[in-house]
Design a protein around this motif. Structure first.
Motif, mmCIF file in Angstrom:
data_model
loop_
_atom_site.group_PDB
_atom_site.id
_atom_site.type_symbol
_atom_site.label_atom_id
_atom_site.label_comp_id
_atom_site.label_asym_id
_atom_site.label_seq_id
_atom_site.Cartn_x
_atom_site.Cartn_y
_atom_site.Cartn_z
ATOM 1 N N ALA A 1 -30.883 14.992 -6.090
ATOM 2 C CA ALA A 1 -30.023 13.825 -5.830
ATOM 3 C C ALA A 1 -30.494 12.684 -7.019
ATOM 4 C CB ALA A 1 -30.017 13.387 -4.476
ATOM 5 N N ALA A 2 -29.568 11.650 -7.552
ATOM 6 C CA ALA A 2 -30.136 10.772 -8.355
ATOM 7 C C ALA A 2 -31.189 9.853 -7.818
ATOM 8 C CB ALA A 2 -28.653 9.798 -8.917
ATOM 9 N N ALA A 3 -31.341 9.444 -6.494
ATOM 10 C CA ALA A 3 -32.191 8.849 -5.888
ATOM 11 C C ALA A 3 -33.839 9.248 -6.064
ATOM 12 C CB ALA A 3 -31.980 8.436 -4.601
ATOM 13 N N GLN A 4 -33.573 10.783 -6.142
ATOM 14 C CA GLN A 4 -34.892 11.593 -6.092
ATOM 15 C C GLN A 4 -35.489 11.745 -7.311
ATOM 16 O OE1 GLN A 4 -33.341 15.202 -4.268
ATOM 17 N NE2 GLN A 4 -34.399 14.437 -2.382
ATOM 18 N N ARG B 1 -34.472 4.763 -16.260
ATOM 19 C CA ARG B 1 -33.255 4.878 -15.979
ATOM 20 C C ARG B 1 -32.505 4.005 -17.156
ATOM 21 N NH1 ARG B 1 -31.700 6.102 -9.934
ATOM 22 N NH2 ARG B 1 -33.163 7.495 -9.470
ATOM 23 N N ASP B 2 -31.225 4.243 -17.592
ATOM 24 C CA ASP B 2 -30.643 3.348 -18.288
ATOM 25 C C ASP B 2 -29.241 3.618 -18.093
ATOM 26 O OD1 ASP B 2 -29.438 1.786 -20.416
ATOM 27 O OD2 ASP B 2 -30.040 2.993 -21.852
ATOM 28 N N GLY B 3 -28.674 2.820 -17.252
ATOM 29 C CA GLY B 3 -27.069 2.964 -16.833
ATOM 30 C C GLY B 3 -27.027 4.251 -15.944
ATOM 31 N N HIS C 1 -27.570 12.905 -16.276
ATOM 32 C CA HIS C 1 -26.662 12.122 -15.864
ATOM 33 C C HIS C 1 -26.624 11.724 -14.406
ATOM 34 C CE1 HIS C 1 -25.189 11.920 -20.069
ATOM 35 N NE2 HIS C 1 -25.024 13.437 -19.898
ATOM 36 N N LEU C 2 -26.379 10.694 -13.872
ATOM 37 C CA LEU C 2 -26.526 10.298 -12.471
ATOM 38 C C LEU C 2 -25.232 10.326 -11.642
ATOM 39 C CD1 LEU C 2 -29.193 7.573 -12.952
ATOM 40 C CD2 LEU C 2 -29.671 9.922 -12.492
#
Length: 256
Positions: free
Chosen positions: A179-182, A208-210, A238-239
């Motif tokens: 997951a993105a938060a991980q 992170r960048d965008g 990609h998130l």
């Protein structure tokens, strides 16, 4: 006057027929033996030609990589080792690229393969893979121009790079599924080594960048920290929350 079955003439006829039959019995297996011998020779000849063609394609591929790497380095205005490492990787796809700053030399180690279809007399056969190990050495002389040479090596030289390549593939898959938060240093470390029993992945940094996360990881061929075969990789994820859009890529870098 009639001849009895026991007459000399009848005996001679029987002998001739028996000899003819015996000769036929000899000719049949001899013919079969000659057929199988020729078939075996022909198949061996065809397989050898196909093997040589596969090996020639590997050599041709290596030569193209040598020339393309040289052209890319000379066309680039970059001077930093990370960018130059990426340029070499784009043309060699080597999982292990080392840099000697004192000699301004990059050495890319890559295992290349080609397959050909092997024929056999009995049912079976199928694809056969031939392999070659190469090092591509790129150096910059006093004239400021780059040259790249390729050298065939023993397959054992490429083993560490193959191990690193497999571990990079595994890391990409695990990072893609997170997951993105991980996508933090601690969580990526946990995902790559959940049992905390290995030291083959060292997560150096995350950023992170965008909608893009980058993760720098040192990937070792062995868990032994004294092992010299190690490569820094930059992973990009990609998130997007959509699973189909969670593409993860990786590229070797000189330092991390």
């Amino acid at each position: 006057m009639t001849h009895t079955p026991n007459s000399p003439l009848a005996a001679r006829r029987f002998t001739r027929r028996a000899a003819t039959g015996f000769l036929i019995l000899l000719i049949i297996p001899a013919g079969l033996l000659a057929y199988f011998w020729y078939s075996a020779w022909h198949i061996s000849h065809v397989n050898d030609q196909r093997k040589q063609a596969a090996l020639a394609s590997i050599v041709d591929q290596a030569r193209h990589a040598t020339n393309d790497t040289t052209h890319a380095l000379n066309a680039s205005s970059a001077t930093d080792a990370n960018t130059l490492t990426g340029a070499i990787w784009q043309h060699t796809h080597a999982p292990l690229i080392t840099y000697d700053a004192s000699g301004r030399t990059f050495t890319a180690t890559v295992f290349q393969s080609a397959a050909y279809n092997e024929e056999v007399l009995l049912p079976g056969g199928g694809p056969v893979t031939v392999n070659r190990c190469y090092t591509f050495t790129s150096s910059r002389g006093t004239s400021a121009s780059w040259t790249t040479t390729m050298t065939e090596q023993n397959e054992q030289v490429c083993r560490p790079g193959q191990t690193i390549d497999r571990r990079v593939t595994l890391a990409k898959e695990r990072i893609r599924n997170m997951a993105a938060a991980q996508l933090t240093r601690a969580d990526v470390t946990q995902a790559l080594d959940p049992a905390h029993q290995q030291d083959t992945y060292v997560v150096k940094d995350t950023a992170r960048d965008g909608q893009t996360a980058t993760i720098s990881i040192l990937v070792r061929a062995q868990g032994d920290v004294s092992a010299t075969a190690a490569q820094c990789y930059q992973f990009t994820r990609h998130l997007d929350t959509n699973n189909a859009e969670r593409a993860a890529t990786s590229i070797p870098i000189s330092t991390c």
